[in-house]
Enzyme design. Structure first.
Site, PDB file in Angstrom:
ATOM      1  N   LYS A   1     -35.083  16.371 -36.252  1.00  0.00           N
ATOM      2  CA  LYS A   1     -35.981  17.177 -35.415  1.00  0.00           C
ATOM      3  C   LYS A   1     -36.510  18.342 -36.272  1.00  0.00           C
ATOM      4  O   LYS A   1     -35.746  19.017 -36.950  1.00  0.00           O
ATOM      5  CB  LYS A   1     -35.217  17.716 -34.195  1.00  0.00           C
TER       6      LYS A   1
ATOM      7  N   ARG B   1     -34.963  15.773  -9.044  1.00  0.00           N
ATOM      8  CA  ARG B   1     -34.163  14.598  -9.404  1.00  0.00           C
ATOM      9  C   ARG B   1     -32.906  14.504  -8.536  1.00  0.00           C
ATOM     10  O   ARG B   1     -32.324  13.429  -8.380  1.00  0.00           O
ATOM     11  CB  ARG B   1     -33.702  14.684 -10.877  1.00  0.00           C
TER      12      ARG B   1
ATOM     13  N   GLU C   1     -29.235  15.793 -13.824  1.00  0.00           N
ATOM     14  CA  GLU C   1     -29.403  16.709 -12.688  1.00  0.00           C
ATOM     15  C   GLU C   1     -28.609  16.235 -11.478  1.00  0.00           C
ATOM     16  O   GLU C   1     -27.948  17.035 -10.787  1.00  0.00           O
ATOM     17  CB  GLU C   1     -30.888  16.823 -12.329  1.00  0.00           C
TER      18      GLU C   1
HETATM   19  C1  TPP Z   1     -35.408  15.259 -15.973  1.00  0.00           C
HETATM   20  C2  TPP Z   1     -35.596  16.221 -17.107  1.00  0.00           C
HETATM   21  N1  TPP Z   1     -34.615  17.104 -17.388  1.00  0.00           N
HETATM   22  C3  TPP Z   1     -34.748  17.987 -18.402  1.00  0.00           C
HETATM   23  C4  TPP Z   1     -35.904  18.007 -19.155  1.00  0.00           C
HETATM   24  C5  TPP Z   1     -36.091  19.043 -20.232  1.00  0.00           C
HETATM   25  N2  TPP Z   1     -36.136  18.442 -21.557  1.00  0.00           N
HETATM   26  C6  TPP Z   1     -37.258  18.203 -22.210  1.00  0.00           C
HETATM   27  S1  TPP Z   1     -37.028  17.552 -23.717  1.00  0.00           S
HETATM   28  C7  TPP Z   1     -35.346  17.597 -23.504  1.00  0.00           C
HETATM   29  C8  TPP Z   1     -34.426  17.130 -24.592  1.00  0.00           C
HETATM   30  C9  TPP Z   1     -34.750  15.728 -24.961  1.00  0.00           C
HETATM   31  O1  TPP Z   1     -33.896  15.367 -26.013  1.00  0.00           O
HETATM   32  P1  TPP Z   1     -34.113  13.954 -26.700  1.00  0.00           P
HETATM   33  O2  TPP Z   1     -34.269  12.906 -25.676  1.00  0.00           O
HETATM   34  O3  TPP Z   1     -33.004  13.775 -27.660  1.00  0.00           O
HETATM   35  O4  TPP Z   1     -35.516  14.097 -27.426  1.00  0.00           O
HETATM   36  P2  TPP Z   1     -35.881  14.998 -28.709  1.00  0.00           P
HETATM   37  O5  TPP Z   1     -36.433  16.290 -28.170  1.00  0.00           O
HETATM   38  O6  TPP Z   1     -34.615  15.196 -29.481  1.00  0.00           O
HETATM   39  O7  TPP Z   1     -36.906  14.199 -29.446  1.00  0.00           O
HETATM   40  C10 TPP Z   1     -35.021  18.104 -22.269  1.00  0.00           C
HETATM   41  C11 TPP Z   1     -33.627  18.303 -21.776  1.00  0.00           C
HETATM   42  C12 TPP Z   1     -36.913  17.071 -18.827  1.00  0.00           C
HETATM   43  N3  TPP Z   1     -38.086  17.045 -19.513  1.00  0.00           N
HETATM   44  N4  TPP Z   1     -36.731  16.185 -17.820  1.00  0.00           N
END
Ligand code: TPP
Ligand code: DXP
Ligand code: MG
Length: 578
Positions: free
Chosen positions: A239, A352, A324
């Site tokens: 990342k 959710r 959630e």
């Molecule tokens: C239902 C939901 N919960 C929380 C989020 C907030 N959120 C956005 S990106 C993220 C982390 C995602 O991590 P990953 O899937 O590993 O993707 P990366 O950013 O590492 O590419 C979160 C928790 C969201 N978008 N949707």
């Protein structure tokens, strides 16, 4: 190289060295743009090679590609006809920060909430089969997003089909905050152990490959093509790849705001105190006093300002991952054994867990405290992230207290009061600077359901809640209208203060204000209560319209829907003499 690329067809003839050059230019272009037009940086830098390789190898848009969350889809947007518009990203009238179907045929599915991509691509693949259409179906999902319940449901279904679906697990070993959980540990050894979690579910496992190597990416895709049925490609990526600051501090550079590209200095620090600042401070004070209190976050530790709280109380702050639904029922379980859980959850993500709020908390009257952050308009994250609905969807739930503070004192007192209420308690608060209290704070118990009359005018009544109450009070004071306006702040949306409403029956007009959708909202509750009191005048509600609100700054959006100061003053003047 990037200059000559508008669409995927322009990059399908490139050699690997040429794609490497394109990747370098694409990274520079994203860094340049985002240094002045804030957005999600780290995740996008991490998928530059992957995105080029995907559009190089697969025949998009005929082959269907879905991004999970979609915060990492900037390279995808740039390479699919939107390079020239990229500097409008997340701005009013500009490109959305996430894939949107109406924005491009390459955006096959609208996303923004995590863990939907496998369900969506599975639906598309099943449709292709039903229509005898021969195309490929690819979903890109991150290591944190794939651990969410909905993704597990979809994997369970997918593994039981013979559909030609390729899941690409983009594993950078982090969510927004350090990710957690047993699956994270499992992922760390995916390339060693057989059969692994995914193979147990009936997916062909292809991995592990370097997600920044074009040679490896194309090899992985070719391998996938040789396998029928559902498969998963495991990629390791970094990342923030290619920008040292973003690689070294992946949490901060998830969405860094404006920055100096040369020095890496962050430029847009919010100087004013916010609701989130007060939340973090209050939680430390409250948890110091009440040892039964714990805090829970579904993967938004930093966003909810719980990092310092966890440093102080490492055994009493729980990041449960992107989960959630689990976070709410986990809290309910804690209550049955005498613990006092504060679940910090963004309004939009609380959607959710609606069934859990009703079924596991309210029905059993378990005293979970919901600290609903990002309630109301959130700005440039747009339609998938505004906290529109929480007033409406919480107001209909029996036993649940629904509250909304107008300033720091009320916010702190609601947080303080909730722990003693022994019933489910929701406190919604915005992504905003907070109206600070001018006097020193000392905790005071609030009377559930009690409103506060802020001005005692005689000509027009206004009922409001949350940050809008402070704003309206300011407007009527600045315009010398206090003697005309009877302004009541409802820190409690439910239960409503019916006694105070009785006093409004003499007014011809009652205006109501809320930062939420009007359908089933606060205004409609006031109207219903006034009707029950046989009120003969008019209740006019002001809030969000019955539509989805797009992306722009909070100020621009409030102007657009008529919740800015000028519009409020206009409404007041219009009905003052009505
Ligand atoms: C239902 C939901 N919960 C929380 C989020 C907030 N959120 C956005 S990106 C993220 C982390 C995602 O991590 P990953 O899937 O590993 O993707 P990366 O950013 O590492 O590419 C979160 C928790 C969201 N978008 N949707
Ligand atoms: C992509 C995503 O869902 C999160 O990164 C979200 O954008 C965070 O919002 P805040 O920036 O308000 O914490
Ligand atoms: Mg990740």
């Amino acid at each position: 190289m990037l200059e000559n690329i508008q669409y995927p067809k322009d990059l399908r003839q490139l050699s690997i060295p040429e794609m490497e050059l394109l990747a370098h230019e694409l990274r520079e272009f994203i860094l340049e743009t985002l240094s002045i037009k804030p957005g999600h940086l780290g995740a996008n830098l991490g998928v530059v090679e992957l995105t080029i390789a995907l559009h190089h190898y697969y025949q998009t848009p005929a082959d269907l590609l879905v991004w999970d969350v979609g915060h990492q889809a900037y390279p995808h947007k740039i390479l699919t006809g939107r390079k020239d518009a990229f500097d409008t990203i997340r701005q009013q009238g500009g490109l959305a920060g996430f894939p949107e179907r109406k924005e491009s045929e390459y955006d096959t599915f609208g996303v923004g909430h995590s863990s939907t991509s496998i369900s969506a691509i599975l639906g598309m693949a099943r449709a292709s089969k039903l229509k005898n259409e021969n195309r490929k179906h690819i979903a890109v999902i991150g290591d944190a997003s794939i651990t969410s319940g909905m993704a597990m449901e979809a994997l369970n279904h997918l593994g039981d089909t013979d559909l030609d679906v390729t899941i690409i697990l983009n594993d950078n070993s982090i969510g927004i905050d350090p990710s957690m959980g047993a699956l994270k540990t499992h992922f760390a050894h995916l390339d060693q152990q057989r059969p692994n979690f995914f193979e147990h579910l009936g997916l062909h496992f292809i991995g592990t490959f370097d997600g920044h190597s074009f040679t490896e990416l194309l090899k992985a895709f070719e391998l996938a093509d040789k396998i029928n049925g559902p498969k998963i490609i495991h990629l390791k990526t970094i990342k923030g790849k290619g920008y040292e600051k973003a690689e070294l501090d992946q949490v901060k550079w998830h969405a860094p705001g404006k920055f100096d590209k040369l020095t890496g200095e962050l430029l847009s620090g919010n100087k004013q105190k916010t609701y989130q600042d007060v939340f973090g401070e209050s939680m430390i004070e409250l948890m110091q006093e009440n040892r039964a209190m714990v805090a829970i976050t579904p993967a938004m530790l930093t966003g909810s300002n719980l990092v310092q709280v966890r440093e102080k109380f490492p055994d009493r702050v729980f990041d449960v991952g992107i989960a959630e639904q689990h976070s709410v029922t986990f809290a309910a379980g804690l209550v049955t054994q005498g613990i006092v859980p504060y679940v910090s959850i963004y309004s939009t993500f609380l959607q959710r867990a609606y069934d859990q709020v009703i079924h596991d908390v309210a029905l059993q009257n378990l005293a979970v405290v919901f600290c609903i952050d990002r309630a109301g308009i959130v700005g440039s994250d747009g339609a998938t992230h505004h906290g529109y609905f929480d007033i409406s969807f919480l107001n209909s739930i029996p036993n649940l207290v629904v509250s909304s503070p107008r300033n720091e004192t009320d916010f702190r007192n609601l947080l303080y009061t909730a722990q003693f209420t022994s019933r489910p308690f929701a406190i919604r608060y915005p992504k905003n600077a907070i109206d600070l209290s001018d006097k020193a704070y000392s905790p005071a118990l609030m009377t559930i359901g009690k409103s506060e009359t802020l001005s005692f005018g005689t000509q027009l009544a206004i009922c409001s809640t949350g940050k809008l109450s402070s704003r309206i009070l300011e407007i009527i004071r600045k315009n010398q209208l206090s003697e005309h306006i009877h302004l009541i702040d409802f820190a409690f949306i439910k239960p409503l203060d019916l006694d105070v409403l009785e006093q409004l029956k003499s007014f011809g007009y009652i205006l109501t204000y809320e930062d939420g959708i009007m359908n089933g909202g606060f205004g409609e509750a006031i109207r219903k209560a006034m009707a029950a009191l046989n009120y003969q005048g008019n209740v006019l509600t002001f809030g969000y319209p019955d539509s989805f609100i797009l992306h722009a700054t909070i100020e621009e959006l409030e102007q657009q829907i008529g919740l800015d100061d000028e519009s409020i003053l206009l409404n007041i003047r219009q009905f003052l003499n009505a």
